[in-house]
Design an enzyme around this catalytic site. Structure first.
Site, PDB file in Angstrom:
ATOM      1  N   ARG A  18       0.832  -1.210   0.000  1.00 47.03           N
ATOM      2  CA  ARG A  18       0.000   0.000   0.000  1.00 47.03           C
ATOM      3  C   ARG A  18       0.865   1.259   0.000  1.00 47.03           C
ATOM      4  O   ARG A  18       0.578   2.204  -0.733  1.00 47.03           O
ATOM      5  CB  ARG A  18      -0.964   0.027   1.193  1.00 47.03           C
ATOM      6  CG  ARG A  18      -2.087  -1.003   1.070  1.00 47.03           C
ATOM      7  CD  ARG A  18      -2.961  -0.994   2.299  1.00 47.03           C
ATOM      8  NE  ARG A  18      -2.138  -1.347   3.457  1.00 47.03           N
ATOM      9  CZ  ARG A  18      -2.458  -1.083   4.718  1.00 47.03           C
ATOM     10  NH1 ARG A  18      -3.568  -0.448   5.016  1.00 47.03           N
ATOM     11  NH2 ARG A  18      -1.669  -1.448   5.691  1.00 47.03           N
ATOM     12  N   ASN A  36      -6.358  -2.506   1.960  1.00 42.70           N
ATOM     13  CA  ASN A  36      -6.421  -3.961   2.004  1.00 42.70           C
ATOM     14  C   ASN A  36      -7.874  -4.410   1.981  1.00 42.70           C
ATOM     15  O   ASN A  36      -8.755  -3.701   2.474  1.00 42.70           O
ATOM     16  CB  ASN A  36      -5.772  -4.494   3.284  1.00 42.70           C
ATOM     17  CG  ASN A  36      -4.267  -4.365   3.281  1.00 42.70           C
ATOM     18  OD1 ASN A  36      -3.635  -4.238   2.242  1.00 42.70           O
ATOM     19  ND2 ASN A  36      -3.678  -4.392   4.460  1.00 42.70           N
TER      20      ASN A  36
END
Length: 90
Positions: A18, A36
């Protein structure tokens, strides 16, 4: 302006993916978010100039040094919710 939703599968959680995605987006001045999913994937929305977004998606397909991207499924969308920046959503 190009706008995509993307679902990224593979070894993409717990490996800094990320943060990698956010850095790639910010370096290209793109807007959107990344987070996520509960099943181990990562999802994102991105908005920006067509060539820049395509370049970003290619970087996501290649992944970060510690990730192993298996698949990136992109879907064009009409709107990306952002606050004129790219965020990691927890």
């Amino acid at each position: 302006m190009k706008k995509y939703y993307a679902l990224v599968s593979g070894l993409v959680q717990g490996v800094g993916f990320r943060q990698f995605t956010m850095a790639e987006a910010k370096s290209r001045n793109l807007y959107g978010w990344v987070r996520n999913t509960s099943d181990g994937d990562v999802e994102l929305e991105v908005e920006g100039p067509e060539e820049t977004v395509e370049d970003f998606i290619e970087a996501v397909r290649n992944g970060s040094p510690s990730s192993q991207v298996e698949n990136v499924k992109t879907t064009p969308i009409d709107q990306v919710e952002h606050k004129n920046k790219f965020d990691v959503i927890l």
